[in-house]
Design a protein around this motif. Structure first.
Motif, short mmCIF file in Angstrom:
data_model
loop_
_atom_site.label_atom_id
_atom_site.label_comp_id
_atom_site.label_asym_id
_atom_site.label_seq_id
_atom_site.Cartn_x
_atom_site.Cartn_y
_atom_site.Cartn_z
N ASN A 15 0.81 -1.22 0.00
CA ASN A 15 0.00 0.00 0.00
C ASN A 15 0.85 1.27 0.00
OD1 ASN A 15 -2.46 -1.43 0.06
ND2 ASN A 15 -2.35 -1.65 2.28
N ALA A 16 1.92 1.27 0.77
CA ALA A 16 2.75 2.48 0.89
C ALA A 16 3.34 2.87 -0.46
CB ALA A 16 3.86 2.26 1.92
N ALA A 17 3.82 1.89 -1.21
CA ALA A 17 4.40 2.18 -2.52
C ALA A 17 3.34 2.69 -3.50
CB ALA A 17 5.08 0.93 -3.08
N GLN A 18 2.16 2.10 -3.45
CA GLN A 18 1.08 2.53 -4.35
C GLN A 18 0.65 3.96 -4.04
OE1 GLN A 18 -2.04 -0.40 -4.09
NE2 GLN A 18 -0.88 -1.92 -5.25
N LEU A 19 0.54 4.27 -2.76
CA LEU A 19 0.15 5.63 -2.37
C LEU A 19 1.23 6.63 -2.77
CD1 LEU A 19 -1.74 7.58 -0.93
CD2 LEU A 19 -0.64 6.95 1.24
N ALA A 20 2.49 6.26 -2.58
CA ALA A 20 3.59 7.15 -2.95
C ALA A 20 3.59 7.42 -4.45
CB ALA A 20 4.93 6.54 -2.52
N ALA A 21 3.32 6.39 -5.25
CA ALA A 21 3.28 6.55 -6.70
C ALA A 21 2.16 7.48 -7.12
CB ALA A 21 3.12 5.19 -7.38
N ALA A 22 0.98 7.31 -6.50
CA ALA A 22 -0.15 8.17 -6.83
C ALA A 22 0.13 9.62 -6.46
CB ALA A 22 -1.41 7.67 -6.12
N LYS A 23 0.71 9.83 -5.28
CA LYS A 23 1.03 11.19 -4.84
C LYS A 23 2.06 11.85 -5.77
CE LYS A 23 -0.01 10.81 0.12
NZ LYS A 23 0.57 10.83 1.48
N LEU A 24 3.05 11.07 -6.18
CA LEU A 24 4.07 11.61 -7.07
C LEU A 24 3.48 11.98 -8.43
CD1 LEU A 24 7.01 12.27 -7.76
CD2 LEU A 24 7.32 9.85 -8.38
N ALA A 25 2.62 11.11 -8.95
CA ALA A 25 2.00 11.39 -10.25
C ALA A 25 1.15 12.66 -10.20
CB ALA A 25 1.16 10.20 -10.70
N VAL A 26 0.36 12.81 -9.13
CA VAL A 26 -0.46 14.01 -8.98
C VAL A 26 0.42 15.24 -8.84
CG1 VAL A 26 -2.07 15.20 -7.43
CG2 VAL A 26 -2.48 12.81 -8.05
N GLN A 27 1.51 15.11 -8.09
CA GLN A 27 2.44 16.22 -7.93
C GLN A 27 3.02 16.64 -9.28
OE1 GLN A 27 5.64 15.43 -5.15
NE2 GLN A 27 6.93 17.01 -6.02
N GLN A 28 3.39 15.67 -10.11
CA GLN A 28 3.96 15.98 -11.42
C GLN A 28 2.93 16.60 -12.35
OE1 GLN A 28 5.59 12.16 -12.53
NE2 GLN A 28 7.58 12.61 -11.60
N ILE A 29 1.70 16.09 -12.29
CA ILE A 29 0.63 16.65 -13.12
C ILE A 29 0.39 18.12 -12.75
CG2 ILE A 29 -1.85 16.56 -13.63
CD1 ILE A 29 -1.64 13.50 -13.33
N ASN A 30 0.32 18.38 -11.45
CA ASN A 30 0.08 19.75 -10.99
C ASN A 30 1.24 20.68 -11.31
OD1 ASN A 30 -2.48 19.16 -10.07
ND2 ASN A 30 -1.81 18.70 -7.98
N ALA A 31 2.46 20.13 -11.24
CA ALA A 31 3.64 20.94 -11.58
C ALA A 31 3.64 21.31 -13.06
CB ALA A 31 4.92 20.18 -11.23
N ALA A 32 2.97 20.49 -13.86
CA ALA A 32 2.89 20.75 -15.30
C ALA A 32 1.67 21.59 -15.67
CB ALA A 32 2.86 19.43 -16.07
N GLY A 33 0.94 22.07 -14.66
CA GLY A 33 -0.21 22.92 -14.94
C GLY A 33 -1.54 22.35 -14.54
N GLY A 34 -1.54 21.12 -13.99
CA GLY A 34 -2.79 20.52 -13.55
C GLY A 34 -3.63 20.01 -14.69
N HIS A 35 -4.91 19.87 -14.43
CA HIS A 35 -5.86 19.38 -15.44
C HIS A 35 -6.76 20.54 -15.85
CE1 HIS A 35 -8.57 16.71 -17.56
NE2 HIS A 35 -9.59 17.13 -16.83
N LYS A 36 -6.62 20.95 -17.09
CA LYS A 36 -7.39 22.09 -17.60
C LYS A 36 -7.18 23.33 -16.74
CE LYS A 36 -10.91 19.47 -20.09
NZ LYS A 36 -12.35 19.27 -20.36
#
Length: 226
Positions: free
Chosen positions: A60-81
Motif C-alpha cells: 500500500n505504501a508504494a502505491q500511495l507514494a506513486a499516486a502522490k508523485l504522479a499528482v504532484q507531477q501533473i500539478n507541476a505541469a499545470g494541472g488538469h485544464k
C-alpha cells in the motif's frame, strides 16, 4: 516493486487522460460511443482503493507514494485544464464496495484500483452505477475482460493468459519438443495452465503432463486436457 509503482503512476496519468476524453463518449455495455458533455466544478478528483491486507499490506505504501508523485507531477505541469488535481484521502481494507461508496460520496471523478482481481467486481458495480471511471494497474483475471461496466472500467495490465503464447514460444525457441505444465491449484493457476496447454498443442508441443500443486505437494494429472 518498481514495476508496481510505475504502473500506479501510469494509471494516475491515464485517469487524467480518461477524464479529458470523457466529454466525447457515452455509455453502452462495455464501450462508450455517444457524445456527452462534461459536468462538475472543473476540478479533477482522483480516488485510490488500497485493498492489500495481511502479508500484502506492505504494498500500500508504494502505491500511495506513486499516486502522490504522479499528482504532484501533473500539478507541476499545470494541472488538469488549468486547475490542480486533487488526490482524495485514501482508505485501506478488504471491503472494496465500502471503499468505492466512500469515494463516490466524496465526488471522485475517477478511481485507481483495486489491486486484487477478485475485488474488482465490487468496485466496478458501485462506481459504474455512479458514472465514475475505474482504472486498475494490477487486475489480471481473464474474466474481467468481459465484465459489464458500461464502459467505466479499464486496466493497464494484461490478462494472465496473455503470457501463455509467449511461454510456449520461449520453449520452442529453446529447442523444446514437448513440455510439462506445473501449476498452482487456484483460479489463477488453472486459467494460466489451460492457456499454456492450449498454446502448446497449437504449437505442436503437447503438453505431455500437467502437475497440479496442492498444499506444497504435487499431483500429476495425466490425459487431462483443459
Amino acid at each position: 516493486m518498481a514495476l508496481r509503482t510505475g504502473l500506479l503512476g501510469s494509471a494516475v496519468w491515464g485517469a487524467a487522460v480518461a477524464m479529458t476524453l470523457a466529454a466525447c463518449s457515452g455509455s453502452g455495455d462495455n464501450a462508450r460511443t455517444a457524445r456527452v458533455e462534461a459536468s462538475g466544478d472543473g476540478t479533477l478528483r482522483i480516488g485510490l482503493i488500497l485493498d492489500n491486507t495481511g502479508p500484502q499490506a506492505f504494498l500500500n505504501a508504494a502505491q500511495l507514494a506513486a499516486a502522490k508523485l504522479a499528482v504532484q507531477q501533473i500539478n507541476a505541469a499545470g494541472g488538469h485544464k488549468g486547475r490542480p488535481v486533487e488526490l482524495l484521502p485514501e482508505t485501506t481494507g478488504a471491503d472494496t464496495a465500502a471503499q468505492a461508496r466512500k469515494l463516490a460520496d466524496a465526488k471522485a471523478d475517477v478511481v485507481i484500483g483495486p489491486t486484487d482481481s477478485s475485488r474488482a467486481p465490487a468496485a466496478i458495480d458501485v462506481l459504474s452505477k455512479a458514472g465514475i471511471t475505474l482504472i486498475s494497474p494490477a487486475n489480471t483475471a481473464p474474466e474481467l475482460s468481459s465484465y459489464k461496466s458500461g464502459g467505466y472500467y479499464f486496466r493497464t495490465a494484461a490478462a494472465d493468459i496473455a503470457q501463455a503464447p509467449v511461454l510456449v514460444k520461449l520453449a520452442k525457441d529453446a529447442g523444446a519438443k514437448s513440455l510439462a505444465v506445473v501449476y498452482e491449484d487456484s483460479s489463477y493457476g488453472q486459467a494460466v495452465s489451460a492457456a499454456v496447454s492450449a498454446s502448446a498443442r497449437a504449437g505442436g508441443l503437447g503438453p505431455r503432463h500437467r502437475l497440479r500443486l496442492q498444499g506444497g505437494r504435487g499431483t500429476e494429472v495425466r490425459g487431462r486436457r483443459p
